[in-house]
Motif scaffolding. Structure first.
Motif, PDB file in Angstrom:
ATOM      1  N   LEU A 131       0.828  -1.193   0.000  1.00 58.50           N
ATOM      2  CA  LEU A 131       0.000   0.000   0.000  1.00 58.50           C
ATOM      3  C   LEU A 131       0.863   1.243   0.000  1.00 58.50           C
ATOM      4  O   LEU A 131       2.086   1.173   0.151  1.00 58.50           O
ATOM      5  CB  LEU A 131      -0.931   0.013   1.218  1.00 58.50           C
ATOM      6  CG  LEU A 131      -0.253   0.073   2.581  1.00 58.50           C
ATOM      7  CD1 LEU A 131      -0.896   1.140   3.437  1.00 58.50           C
ATOM      8  CD2 LEU A 131      -0.334  -1.260   3.263  1.00 58.50           C
ATOM      9  N   THR A 132       0.207   2.355  -0.172  1.00 55.43           N
ATOM     10  CA  THR A 132       0.826   3.652   0.040  1.00 55.43           C
ATOM     11  C   THR A 132       0.212   4.200   1.319  1.00 55.43           C
ATOM     12  O   THR A 132      -1.005   4.194   1.484  1.00 55.43           O
ATOM     13  CB  THR A 132       0.550   4.595  -1.151  1.00 55.43           C
ATOM     14  OG1 THR A 132       1.059   3.977  -2.330  1.00 55.43           O
ATOM     15  CG2 THR A 132       1.208   5.939  -0.945  1.00 55.43           C
ATOM     16  N   TRP A 133       1.069   4.620   2.222  1.00 54.51           N
ATOM     17  CA  TRP A 133       0.603   5.101   3.520  1.00 54.51           C
ATOM     18  C   TRP A 133       1.202   6.481   3.748  1.00 54.51           C
ATOM     19  O   TRP A 133       2.423   6.616   3.793  1.00 54.51           O
ATOM     20  CB  TRP A 133       1.039   4.149   4.617  1.00 54.51           C
ATOM     21  CG  TRP A 133       0.189   4.138   5.844  1.00 54.51           C
ATOM     22  CD1 TRP A 133      -0.637   5.117   6.295  1.00 54.51           C
ATOM     23  CD2 TRP A 133       0.092   3.079   6.786  1.00 54.51           C
ATOM     24  NE1 TRP A 133      -1.250   4.732   7.460  1.00 54.51           N
ATOM     25  CE2 TRP A 133      -0.808   3.480   7.790  1.00 54.51           C
ATOM     26  CE3 TRP A 133       0.687   1.852   6.894  1.00 54.51           C
ATOM     27  CZ2 TRP A 133      -1.123   2.683   8.876  1.00 54.51           C
ATOM     28  CZ3 TRP A 133       0.371   1.052   7.971  1.00 54.51           C
ATOM     29  CH2 TRP A 133      -0.531   1.465   8.943  1.00 54.51           C
ATOM     30  N   SER A 134       0.374   7.474   3.864  1.00 57.98           N
ATOM     31  CA  SER A 134       0.827   8.866   4.003  1.00 57.98           C
ATOM     32  C   SER A 134       1.815   9.212   2.893  1.00 57.98           C
ATOM     33  O   SER A 134       2.898   9.756   3.144  1.00 57.98           O
ATOM     34  CB  SER A 134       1.437   9.095   5.384  1.00 57.98           C
ATOM     35  OG  SER A 134       0.478   8.851   6.385  1.00 57.98           O
ATOM     36  N   ASP A 135       1.454   8.840   1.678  1.00 53.22           N
ATOM     37  CA  ASP A 135       2.229   9.118   0.471  1.00 53.22           C
ATOM     38  C   ASP A 135       3.575   8.396   0.406  1.00 53.22           C
ATOM     39  O   ASP A 135       4.426   8.756  -0.406  1.00 53.22           O
ATOM     40  CB  ASP A 135       2.443  10.631   0.290  1.00 53.22           C
ATOM     41  CG  ASP A 135       1.130  11.367   0.114  1.00 53.22           C
ATOM     42  OD1 ASP A 135       0.243  10.826  -0.587  1.00 53.22           O
ATOM     43  OD2 ASP A 135       0.991  12.468   0.676  1.00 53.22           O
ATOM     44  N   GLU A 136       3.777   7.381   1.236  1.00 53.06           N
ATOM     45  CA  GLU A 136       5.012   6.594   1.223  1.00 53.06           C
ATOM     46  C   GLU A 136       4.675   5.132   0.952  1.00 53.06           C
ATOM     47  O   GLU A 136       3.688   4.606   1.477  1.00 53.06           O
ATOM     48  CB  GLU A 136       5.732   6.690   2.574  1.00 53.06           C
ATOM     49  CG  GLU A 136       6.192   8.083   2.942  1.00 53.06           C
ATOM     50  CD  GLU A 136       7.310   8.585   2.042  1.00 53.06           C
ATOM     51  OE1 GLU A 136       8.117   7.769   1.559  1.00 53.06           O
ATOM     52  OE2 GLU A 136       7.373   9.816   1.820  1.00 53.06           O
ATOM     53  N   PRO A 137       5.504   4.434   0.149  1.00 54.39           N
ATOM     54  CA  PRO A 137       5.263   3.008  -0.080  1.00 54.39           C
ATOM     55  C   PRO A 137       5.495   2.213   1.205  1.00 54.39           C
ATOM     56  O   PRO A 137       6.366   2.554   2.008  1.00 54.39           O
ATOM     57  CB  PRO A 137       6.283   2.634  -1.158  1.00 54.39           C
ATOM     58  CG  PRO A 137       7.367   3.648  -1.030  1.00 54.39           C
ATOM     59  CD  PRO A 137       6.711   4.907  -0.521  1.00 54.39           C
ATOM     60  N   ALA A 138       4.692   1.159   1.387  1.00 53.33           N
ATOM     61  CA  ALA A 138       4.820   0.336   2.592  1.00 53.33           C
ATOM     62  C   ALA A 138       4.312  -1.072   2.313  1.00 53.33           C
ATOM     63  O   ALA A 138       3.551  -1.305   1.380  1.00 53.33           O
ATOM     64  CB  ALA A 138       4.033   0.959   3.745  1.00 53.33           C
ATOM     65  N   THR A 139       4.774  -1.988   3.142  1.00 48.15           N
ATOM     66  CA  THR A 139       4.296  -3.368   3.131  1.00 48.15           C
ATOM     67  C   THR A 139       3.954  -3.758   4.555  1.00 48.15           C
ATOM     68  O   THR A 139       4.718  -3.480   5.482  1.00 48.15           O
ATOM     69  CB  THR A 139       5.368  -4.324   2.568  1.00 48.15           C
ATOM     70  OG1 THR A 139       5.649  -3.960   1.219  1.00 48.15           O
ATOM     71  CG2 THR A 139       4.907  -5.771   2.624  1.00 48.15           C
TER      72      THR A 139
END
Length: 176
Positions: A131-139
């Motif tokens: 996902l993207t979380w607060s405009d940052e990529p994340a897993t």
């Protein structure tokens, strides 16, 4: 031969067996479960279609449909997202949890592994979320321990997860 890795995992989470494509031993008997797994959780004893429930959970999360997520849980449900905290209780608690945790998320992709099942109403399943979380990529990668009520809704969900500050793909042995 005892597959100690699976036996220890199943024992640790209270499951009497594992769904796996390789042989395993439980209570002195060797077994092999293979072929297509339908996802039905003890259909003779419980009316829970685990595959359908997981699909609904995933689809509601991807759509950010808080009411659809909340509807998957009983009115007295416990959603335990951190082992050192009391968890989110009841419909309002589950709704508050999903409202808070999905804030700032976008481009969500959710996958589930092959569930481990304990009849009549318990299961464990790995999950993988990019996902993207607060405009940052994340897993997010984790495992859910689920207990279902007779009506097919989740009565208790306990999860353990890891957050990675980048998008990753699971290893080849993930989800089995």
């Amino acid at each position: 031969m005892v597959d100690w890795k699976w036996a220890a995992t199943c024992s640790w989470i209270g499951l009497p067996f594992a769904i796996t494509e390789r042989p395993f031993t439980w209570a002195g008997r060797e077994a092999r479960i293979s072929g297509t797994y339908s996802g039905n959780l003890a259909p003779q004893e419980q009316n829970v279609d685990l595959t359908a429930w997981l699909d609904q959970y995933r689809d509601a999360w991807i759509r950010f449909d808080i009411e659809a997520l909340t509807d998957l849980f009983t009115p007295d449900a416990l959603y335990q997202d951190k082992p050192d905290e009391p968890g989110w209780v009841g419909t309002a608690g589950v709704r508050d949890y999903f409202t808070q945790v999905t804030a700032g998320q976008s481009d969500v992709s959710v996958r589930f592994g092959t569930p481990l099942i304990q009849p009549p109403n318990r299961a464990a399943v790995e999950w993988w979320v990019n996902l993207t979380w607060s405009d940052e990529p994340a897993t997010l990668a984790g495992t859910c321990l689920l207990e279902f009520a007779e009506d097919g809704r989740c009565r208790e969900l306990r999860e353990y997860w890891h957050l990675f500050p980048k998008k990753l793909e699971p290893s080849d042995n993930w989800g089995r």
